[in-house]
Design a protein around this motif. Structure first.
Motif, PDB file in Angstrom:
ATOM      1  N   ARG A   1      34.261  32.803  33.850  1.00 30.82           N
ATOM      2  CA  ARG A   1      34.844  34.120  33.583  1.00 30.82           C
ATOM      3  C   ARG A   1      33.761  35.148  33.289  1.00 30.82           C
ATOM      4  NH1 ARG A   1      39.936  34.537  29.616  1.00 30.82           N
ATOM      5  NH2 ARG A   1      40.799  33.395  31.394  1.00 30.82           N
ATOM      6  N   ASP A   2      32.782  34.762  32.472  1.00 30.05           N
ATOM      7  CA  ASP A   2      31.681  35.680  32.159  1.00 30.05           C
ATOM      8  C   ASP A   2      30.832  35.957  33.389  1.00 30.05           C
ATOM      9  OD1 ASP A   2      32.468  35.825  29.511  1.00 30.05           O
ATOM     10  OD2 ASP A   2      31.146  34.192  28.877  1.00 30.05           O
TER      11      ASP A   2
ATOM     12  N   ASN B   1      38.377  39.735  37.310  1.00 30.14           N
ATOM     13  CA  ASN B   1      38.295  38.306  37.038  1.00 30.14           C
ATOM     14  C   ASN B   1      39.673  37.700  36.759  1.00 30.14           C
ATOM     15  OD1 ASN B   1      38.600  39.569  34.578  1.00 30.14           O
ATOM     16  ND2 ASN B   1      36.979  38.432  33.540  1.00 30.14           N
ATOM     17  N   HIS B   2      40.593  38.513  36.240  1.00 32.51           N
ATOM     18  CA  HIS B   2      41.970  38.045  36.034  1.00 32.51           C
ATOM     19  C   HIS B   2      42.643  37.768  37.382  1.00 32.51           C
ATOM     20  CE1 HIS B   2      46.113  38.797  33.894  1.00 32.51           C
ATOM     21  NE2 HIS B   2      46.108  37.698  34.618  1.00 32.51           N
TER      22      HIS B   2
ATOM     23  N   TRP C   1      46.853  34.792  29.355  1.00 31.83           N
ATOM     24  CA  TRP C   1      47.302  36.004  30.039  1.00 31.83           C
ATOM     25  C   TRP C   1      48.651  36.457  29.500  1.00 31.83           C
ATOM     26  CZ3 TRP C   1      46.720  32.951  35.174  1.00 31.83           C
ATOM     27  CH2 TRP C   1      45.353  32.796  35.485  1.00 31.83           C
TER      28      TRP C   1
ATOM     29  N   GLU D   1      41.031  34.542  38.907  1.00 31.08           N
ATOM     30  CA  GLU D   1      41.452  33.328  38.207  1.00 31.08           C
ATOM     31  C   GLU D   1      42.908  32.984  38.521  1.00 31.08           C
ATOM     32  OE1 GLU D   1      40.722  33.555  34.050  1.00 31.08           O
ATOM     33  OE2 GLU D   1      38.582  33.936  34.273  1.00 31.08           O
TER      34      GLU D   1
ATOM     35  N   PHE E   1      46.178  30.046  30.057  1.00 29.75           N
ATOM     36  CA  PHE E   1      45.024  30.821  30.506  1.00 29.75           C
ATOM     37  C   PHE E   1      44.798  32.086  29.685  1.00 29.75           C
ATOM     38  CE2 PHE E   1      45.565  28.001  34.016  1.00 29.75           C
ATOM     39  CZ  PHE E   1      44.327  27.877  34.589  1.00 29.75           C
TER      40      PHE E   1
ATOM     41  N   LYS F   1      41.396  24.687  33.202  1.00 30.69           N
ATOM     42  CA  LYS F   1      41.062  25.769  32.267  1.00 30.69           C
ATOM     43  C   LYS F   1      39.900  25.345  31.374  1.00 30.69           C
ATOM     44  CE  LYS F   1      41.581  29.638  29.943  1.00 30.69           C
ATOM     45  NZ  LYS F   1      40.737  29.430  28.766  1.00 30.69           N
TER      46      LYS F   1
ATOM     47  N   MET G   1      36.751  25.514  33.429  1.00 31.54           N
ATOM     48  CA  MET G   1      36.308  26.894  33.614  1.00 31.54           C
ATOM     49  C   MET G   1      35.624  27.422  32.366  1.00 31.54           C
ATOM     50  SD  MET G   1      39.653  28.335  35.669  1.00 31.54           S
ATOM     51  CE  MET G   1      39.166  30.054  35.474  1.00 31.54           C
ATOM     52  N   ASP G   2      36.188  27.094  31.203  1.00 34.23           N
ATOM     53  CA  ASP G   2      35.590  27.545  29.945  1.00 34.23           C
ATOM     54  C   ASP G   2      34.215  26.907  29.736  1.00 34.23           C
ATOM     55  OD1 ASP G   2      37.812  29.063  29.416  1.00 34.23           O
ATOM     56  OD2 ASP G   2      38.740  27.591  28.075  1.00 34.23           O
TER      57      ASP G   2
ATOM     58  N   LEU H   1      31.768  35.969  36.568  1.00 38.69           N
ATOM     59  CA  LEU H   1      32.475  36.855  37.494  1.00 38.69           C
ATOM     60  C   LEU H   1      32.273  38.320  37.126  1.00 38.69           C
ATOM     61  CD1 LEU H   1      35.881  34.971  38.017  1.00 38.69           C
ATOM     62  CD2 LEU H   1      34.052  35.274  39.698  1.00 38.69           C
ATOM     63  N   SER H   2      32.156  38.601  35.841  1.00 43.64           N
ATOM     64  CA  SER H   2      32.006  39.987  35.395  1.00 43.64           C
ATOM     65  C   SER H   2      30.650  40.571  35.782  1.00 43.64           C
ATOM     66  CB  SER H   2      32.192  40.075  33.873  1.00 43.64           C
ATOM     67  OG  SER H   2      31.186  39.354  33.195  1.00 43.64           O
TER      68      SER H   2
END
Length: 204
Positions: free
Chosen positions: A27-28, A47-48, A82, A51, A80, A18, A21-22, A30-31
């Motif tokens: 995450r950004d 993206n959720h 969620w 991941e 994560f 995690k 990834m940060d 993938l969008s």
């Protein structure tokens, strides 16, 4: 004696993934890709889903149905950020929305982005093929050389690996009756070796 009530998980080590990834901002990124959009307000963001699918693989899941039990590990959800995780049906429907056109648009760009994160100047590429036995008549399978299951349908994929990082650089799925050298030239000189894929690096 005081009892400390604290959430635990056997997969606490994924907290390192995690943080990784940060640090790279996946995450950004993938969008920005052409991923299938949410079908309703109650559905999961693309993206959720991706991941959580990665998390399933990191924890040893090999089938969609096996990913369901991670939905009950609330500690992983907290790591994560969620509220919940997708079900096996969500994964199946999501990845079923990737026709060839979307595959071609999404995965080369994602591959290029991944390799841009590597601090490696010279890359050694190893190319190999393997035989994957198939049960039934799966699309693209055919009878060919199969040392373990003679006479069974199979696929004969062609793959390339980056030795320095042990990452898959590219893979083509071929019918089981394909010769070892079939399509090797196109595989070698295609997009996967261009700047679009691996950038300005030396190849060995």
């Amino acid at each position: 004696m005081n009892t400390l009530i604290k959430k635990v998980t056997p997969f606490g080590g994924v907290s390192l993934m995690k943080r990784f990834m940060d640090s790279i901002g996946i995450r950004d990124y993938l969008s920005t890709l052409d991923l299938p959009e949410k079908g309703s307000n109650s559905s999961y963001a693309p993206n959720h889903i991706i991941e959580s699918f990665w998390l399933s693989i990191w924890t040893g899941v090999s089938r969609y149905i096996h990913a369901d039990w991670l939905r009950y590990d609330t500690t992983l959800h907290d790591i994560f950020g969620w509220d919940k995780m997708p079900s096996q049906n969500t994964y199946s429907r999501f990845f079923g929305k990737f026709p060839q056109q979307r595959n071609t648009a999404v995965f080369p760009e994602l591959q290029k982005w991944f390799f841009s994160q590597l601090q490696v100047n010279d890359i050694t590429l190893d190319i190999d093929s393997t035989v994957i036995t198939r049960a039934g008549n799966q699309e693209g399978s055919a009878k060919g050389y199969n040392p373990l299951k003679r006479g069974r349908n199979s696929h004969h994929p062609l793959m390339a690996f980056v030795s320095q990082t042990r990452m898959v650089a590219n893979a083509w799925l071929r019918p089981g009756n394909t010769a070892d050298s079939s399509s090797c030239k196109a595989f070698w000189v295609g997009k996967f070796l261009s700047e679009r894929f691996l950038g300005n690096r030396s190849f060995l």
